[in-house]
Structure formats: structure tokens, C-alpha cells
Design an enzyme around this catalytic site. Structure first.
Site, PDB file in Angstrom:
ATOM      1  CB  CYS A 191      -0.941  -0.002   1.196  1.00 51.32           C
ATOM      2  SG  CYS A 191      -2.035  -1.432   1.214  1.00 51.32           S
ATOM      3  CG  HIS A 201      -2.950   3.149   2.147  1.00 53.21           C
ATOM      4  ND1 HIS A 201      -3.545   2.852   0.943  1.00 53.21           N
ATOM      5  CD2 HIS A 201      -3.104   2.042   2.924  1.00 53.21           C
ATOM      6  CE1 HIS A 201      -4.040   1.631   1.005  1.00 53.21           C
ATOM      7  NE2 HIS A 201      -3.790   1.117   2.184  1.00 53.21           N
ATOM      8  CG  ASN A 207      -6.662  -0.866   1.335  1.00 50.14           C
ATOM      9  OD1 ASN A 207      -5.961  -0.544   0.377  1.00 50.14           O
ATOM     10  ND2 ASN A 207      -6.155  -1.302   2.474  1.00 50.14           N
TER      11      ASN A 207
HETATM   12  N1  ACO Z   1     -18.746  -7.534  10.226  1.00 48.99           N
HETATM   13  C1  ACO Z   1     -19.167  -7.693  11.493  1.00 48.99           C
HETATM   14  N2  ACO Z   1     -18.336  -8.007  12.504  1.00 48.99           N
HETATM   15  C2  ACO Z   1     -17.030  -8.150  12.209  1.00 48.99           C
HETATM   16  C3  ACO Z   1     -16.532  -7.996  10.927  1.00 48.99           C
HETATM   17  C4  ACO Z   1     -17.443  -7.671   9.906  1.00 48.99           C
HETATM   18  N3  ACO Z   1     -17.079  -7.484   8.633  1.00 48.99           N
HETATM   19  N4  ACO Z   1     -15.188  -8.187  10.935  1.00 48.99           N
HETATM   20  C5  ACO Z   1     -14.871  -8.465  12.206  1.00 48.99           C
HETATM   21  N5  ACO Z   1     -15.973  -8.445  12.979  1.00 48.99           N
HETATM   22  C6  ACO Z   1     -16.077  -8.681  14.414  1.00 48.99           C
HETATM   23  C7  ACO Z   1     -14.906  -9.466  14.981  1.00 48.99           C
HETATM   24  O1  ACO Z   1     -15.110 -10.842  14.809  1.00 48.99           O
HETATM   25  C8  ACO Z   1     -14.939  -9.034  16.419  1.00 48.99           C
HETATM   26  O2  ACO Z   1     -15.926  -9.772  17.081  1.00 48.99           O
HETATM   27  P1  ACO Z   1     -15.715 -10.254  18.601  1.00 48.99           P
HETATM   28  O3  ACO Z   1     -15.561  -8.976  19.417  1.00 48.99           O
HETATM   29  O4  ACO Z   1     -16.954 -11.010  18.892  1.00 48.99           O
HETATM   30  O5  ACO Z   1     -14.457 -11.071  18.590  1.00 48.99           O
HETATM   31  C9  ACO Z   1     -15.396  -7.585  16.377  1.00 48.99           C
HETATM   32  O6  ACO Z   1     -16.029  -7.436  15.089  1.00 48.99           O
HETATM   33  C10 ACO Z   1     -14.266  -6.604  16.499  1.00 48.99           C
HETATM   34  O7  ACO Z   1     -13.181  -7.015  15.660  1.00 48.99           O
HETATM   35  P2  ACO Z   1     -11.889  -6.136  15.468  1.00 48.99           P
HETATM   36  O8  ACO Z   1     -10.941  -6.885  14.598  1.00 48.99           O
HETATM   37  O9  ACO Z   1     -11.402  -5.641  16.790  1.00 48.99           O
HETATM   38  O10 ACO Z   1     -12.498  -4.901  14.674  1.00 48.99           O
HETATM   39  P3  ACO Z   1     -11.795  -3.558  14.290  1.00 48.99           P
HETATM   40  O11 ACO Z   1     -12.550  -2.417  14.818  1.00 48.99           O
HETATM   41  O12 ACO Z   1     -10.304  -3.609  14.556  1.00 48.99           O
HETATM   42  O13 ACO Z   1     -11.996  -3.528  12.718  1.00 48.99           O
HETATM   43  C11 ACO Z   1     -10.729  -3.897  10.723  1.00 48.99           C
HETATM   44  C12 ACO Z   1     -11.438  -4.538  11.906  1.00 48.99           C
HETATM   45  C13 ACO Z   1     -11.775  -3.123   9.925  1.00 48.99           C
HETATM   46  C14 ACO Z   1     -10.130  -4.995   9.863  1.00 48.99           C
HETATM   47  C15 ACO Z   1      -9.638  -2.932  11.247  1.00 48.99           C
HETATM   48  O14 ACO Z   1      -8.856  -3.590  12.218  1.00 48.99           O
HETATM   49  C16 ACO Z   1      -8.738  -2.417  10.170  1.00 48.99           C
HETATM   50  O15 ACO Z   1      -9.172  -1.710   9.280  1.00 48.99           O
HETATM   51  N6  ACO Z   1      -7.420  -2.724  10.257  1.00 48.99           N
HETATM   52  C17 ACO Z   1      -6.458  -2.245   9.282  1.00 48.99           C
HETATM   53  C18 ACO Z   1      -6.420  -3.155   8.105  1.00 48.99           C
HETATM   54  C19 ACO Z   1      -5.584  -2.531   7.004  1.00 48.99           C
HETATM   55  O16 ACO Z   1      -5.507  -1.334   6.870  1.00 48.99           O
HETATM   56  N7  ACO Z   1      -4.941  -3.322   6.176  1.00 48.99           N
HETATM   57  C20 ACO Z   1      -4.159  -2.714   5.110  1.00 48.99           C
HETATM   58  C21 ACO Z   1      -2.975  -3.459   4.818  1.00 48.99           C
HETATM   59  S1  ACO Z   1      -3.260  -4.337   3.395  1.00 48.99           S
HETATM   60  C22 ACO Z   1      -1.879  -4.317   2.475  1.00 48.99           C
HETATM   61  O17 ACO Z   1      -0.912  -3.716   2.793  1.00 48.99           O
HETATM   62  C23 ACO Z   1      -1.936  -5.077   1.203  1.00 48.99           C
END
Ligand code: ACO
Length: 329
Positions: free
Chosen positions: A118, A255, A285
Site C-alpha cells: 500500500c 493511504h 482500500n
Molecule cells: N462484520 C461484522 N463483525 C465483524 C466484521 C465484519 N465485517 N469483521 C470483524 N468483525 C467482528 C470481529 O469478529 C470481532 O468480534 P468479537 O468482538 O466477537 O471477537 C469484532 O467485530 C471486532 O473485531 P476487530 O478486529 O477488533 O475490529 P476492528 O474495529 O479492529 O476492525 C478492521 C477490523 C476493519 C479490519 C480494522 O482492524 C482495520 O481496518 N485494520 C487495518 C487493516 C488494514 O488497513 N490493512 C491494510 C494493509 S493491506 C496491504 O498492505 C496489502
């Protein structure tokens, strides 16, 4: 410490492209256990664009270059180097850049792909502007393009809600009078590579078992934490390389990973959120494409104007990041 590079490259043209097929949050609701409210609240993403089965990164990059040519009076015949930032090339080789060279028939140019996930577009700009500043090349075509849909696991709700496909292209030309690339900052933390990776030829990364060949695997929380803690530090170091402060930045173009990440970075860095340009709301993304997509949208909407100082900041898998301060126009 000021950068030792003599800065005399400028961006003379920009274009972008996204595929026409839309994947919205309601569509995802039918595929995994998720809902529109959760996705919008946690990420800010409403829709993404998805390439068709026979549409690959090179096709998106070609359309982005065509869009650039349609909007600017520039020509490609004398391009001396093509750099495509991508981690989803059509094939491991030939490079996507070679496919671009062939499509446009650019007669005397180097061509290679650069993979910094990214952060790839910012890395490619860093390289291209340095090569121009060093007098090695006069005209470089830089493209950021990715088809994340090809490597996304659509049964994993924590990743498939994030990603989309797209491409953005810019032309860099030598410019003696008005330097445009004012500062660069790169940083890498390879120990965090295990938090977001694509499975490939290696059978494991840092002891993690394979979870689906050729698919993206991520620990979203760790990537989130990395971004909101280290990017503000990087921005501070980047600005320290110049006499500029946050108040001198017209537009912040990070990004487009997640809107909450952007909000947090803005708050920690003292950048007004209204000055952030992002492409994630309707494109998700798009990895190496996300910064040029946001910049091109800002230019086409008339927000980004000649003379504006931009802070571009890429971060992602590696873990790696790259920041640039660039004067537009
Ligand atoms: N819908 C509903 N619930 C979900 C979903 C979904 N799509 N995804 C996860 N949950 C649930 C989880 O299972 C968890 O449930 P639990 O509390 O019962 O265990 C709860 O939601 C919270 O999960 P978290 O992982 O803590 O959620 P978070 O607020 O961190 O959001 C996310 C997750 C959106 C993935 C976030 O962490 C994020 O955006 N991280 C950055 C990812 C990123 O930027 N990647 C880029 C790199 S890619 C590259 O370089 C190629």
C-alpha cells in the site's frame, strides 16, 4: 536534517481508473456475516470496484494512463522509465510495466514493477523523483495499480469488506525552475510482516501456517495499531526535514486503508480532517492505487490547485511506509 537530494522533478499529468462493477455493503451482507452499519462505522467504506475475471492490473493501469492522456497535453514517446507499483501483477513476470510499454509502444524506456504494497505509489514517486533529480532520467511514468479482489478471501469478513481494485498514473518530468518534491521519508518494520501478507511460494512466514495459497491474510487490529502509532511519528519526521509545519500543508493524502485510521492520524498529527483527501468511501482500500485515485479526484473536483503543498503518505504490508511533501502544478 534536510534531504541531500537536489529536488527538481515535478508531476505534469495525472489520470485514474476503476472498474465499472460495484460491490456494495449490501452485496457483502449476502456473502459473509456482516452488515452495512458495522462496515461504515468501523471503516467508512460503502462500496468497492471489482475487476471482471479477465480484467487484470495491467488493464486498469492502461486505462489510468489513457485517462491521463485525455486530460493533459503530454506524450509518452520520450518516457525513459516506467515504474508500476503493484503487489498484484497479472503475472510474476513479465512485469506489469513491460505490458504497459508494449501497449503504448514506448520506444526507448526501462520498465519494472515495484512492490511496497500500500506504500508502493509513494515509494515509486520517491524513486522516480530521485532519478530525475540525479539527472539520470528526464521523464518517468509512475503508475499505482492493484486488483486486490484477485487475492481477497471472500469468506473472511474481517478482510473482504476492505478491498477494491483501481489504478492511478502520473507523469514526472524534469523541472529546473520550480522544484516540487520537497522531502521524502521512508521507514520499515519487517518484524511486523506477519500481520499482513499474501501467501505464496514460502510455506510460512514467521511460523504462521499457510491459510490459502495466494490469498491475503491479515491481523487487522495489529495493522491498525501500527498505522495509528507510527504514521504520526513518520509525518513529524518528514516535516522536520523541511522548514514547514502542518499549517503549510494544503492537502493530506494518506493511504486509504480505513477512515478511522485517517481520522486518528489527523488528530494525532494536528492535521484538520477536512484537509484529508481519500478514495476509500466508494473504492475501498485499493492499495498502491489509493493515493493517486484520491489525488486525481481532488484535482478533478477542483480542490487541489496549482501551488498547493501536498503531504502524501503510504503505509501497509511489509510493514512499510513512505511519506512525501510535493508541490502541485
Ligand atoms: N462484520 C461484522 N463483525 C465483524 C466484521 C465484519 N465485517 N469483521 C470483524 N468483525 C467482528 C470481529 O469478529 C470481532 O468480534 P468479537 O468482538 O466477537 O471477537 C469484532 O467485530 C471486532 O473485531 P476487530 O478486529 O477488533 O475490529 P476492528 O474495529 O479492529 O476492525 C478492521 C477490523 C476493519 C479490519 C480494522 O482492524 C482495520 O481496518 N485494520 C487495518 C487493516 C488494514 O488497513 N490493512 C491494510 C494493509 S493491506 C496491504 O498492505 C496489502
Amino acid at each position: 536534517m534536510p534531504s541531500s537530494i537536489t529536488l527538481n522533478a515535478r508531476i505534469s499529468a495525472i489520470g485514474s481508473y476503476v472498474p465499472s462493477r460495484i460491490l456494495n455493503n449490501t452485496d457483502l451482507q449476502a456473502m459473509v456475516d456482516t452488515n452495512d452499519e458495522w462496515i461504515v462505522q468501523r471503516t467508512g467504506i460503502h462500496e468497492r470496484r471489482i475487476a471482471t475475471e479477465d480484467e487484470f492490473t495491467s488493464h486498469l493501469c492502461i486505462r489510468a494512463v489513457e485517462d491521463m492522456l485525455a486530460h493533459y497535453p503530454v506524450q509518452l514517446e520520450d518516457v525513459e522509465l516506467i515504474i508500476v507499483a503493484t503487489h498484484t501483477p497479472d503475472l510474476p513476470f513479465p512485469s506489469t510495466a513491460c505490458l504497459i510499454q508494449d501497449h503504448f509502444g514506448i520506444p526507448a524506456t526501462g520498465a519494472y514493477d515495484l512492490n511496497a504494497t500500500c506504500a508502493g505509489f509513494a515509494y515509486a514517486l520517491h524513486t522516480a523523483s530521485a532519478l530525475i533529480s540525479a539527472g539520470v532520467h528526464r521523464k518517468v511514468l509512475v503508475i499505482g495499480g492493484d486488483t486486490l479482489s484477485k487475492i481477497t478471501d471472500y469468506s473472511d469478513r474481517s478482510t473482504c469488506i476492505l478491498f477494491g481494485d483501481g489504478a492511478g498514473a502520473v507523469l514526472l518530468e524534469s523541472e529546473e525552475e520550480h522544484p516540487a518534491f520537497l522531502a521524502h521519508y521512508l521507514s520499515t518494520d519487517g518484524s511486523g510482516g506477519k500481520h499482513v501478507y499474501r501467501t505464496g511460494l514460502a510455506s510460512s512466514l514467521h511460523g504462521n501456517p499457510l491459510e490459502g495459497q495466494g490469498k491475503l491474510v491479515q491481523n487487522g487490529r495489529e495493522v491498525y495499531r501500527y498505522a495509528v502509532t507510527t504514521v504520526p511519528q513518520g509525518i513529524e519526521k518528514l516535516l522536520a526535514k523541511t522548514a514547514m509545519g502542518v499549517k503549510d500543508i494544503a492537502w493530506f493524502i494518506p493511504h486509504s486503508a480505513n477512515l478511522r485510521i485517517i481520522e486518528s492520524i489527523c488528530e494525532k498529527s494536528g492535521i484538520p480532517f477536512e484537509q484529508a483527501l481519500y478514495s476509500l468511501e466508494y473504492y475501498g482500500n485499493t492499495s498502491a492505487a489509493s493515493i493517486p485515485l484520491a489525488l486525481d479526484m481532488g484535482v478533478k473536483e477542483g480542490k487541489v490547485k496549482a501551488g498547493d503543498t501536498l503531504l502524501l503518505y503510504g503505509f501497509g504490508g511489509g510493514l512499510t511506509q513512505a511519506g512525501l511533501i510535493v508541490r502541485w502544478g
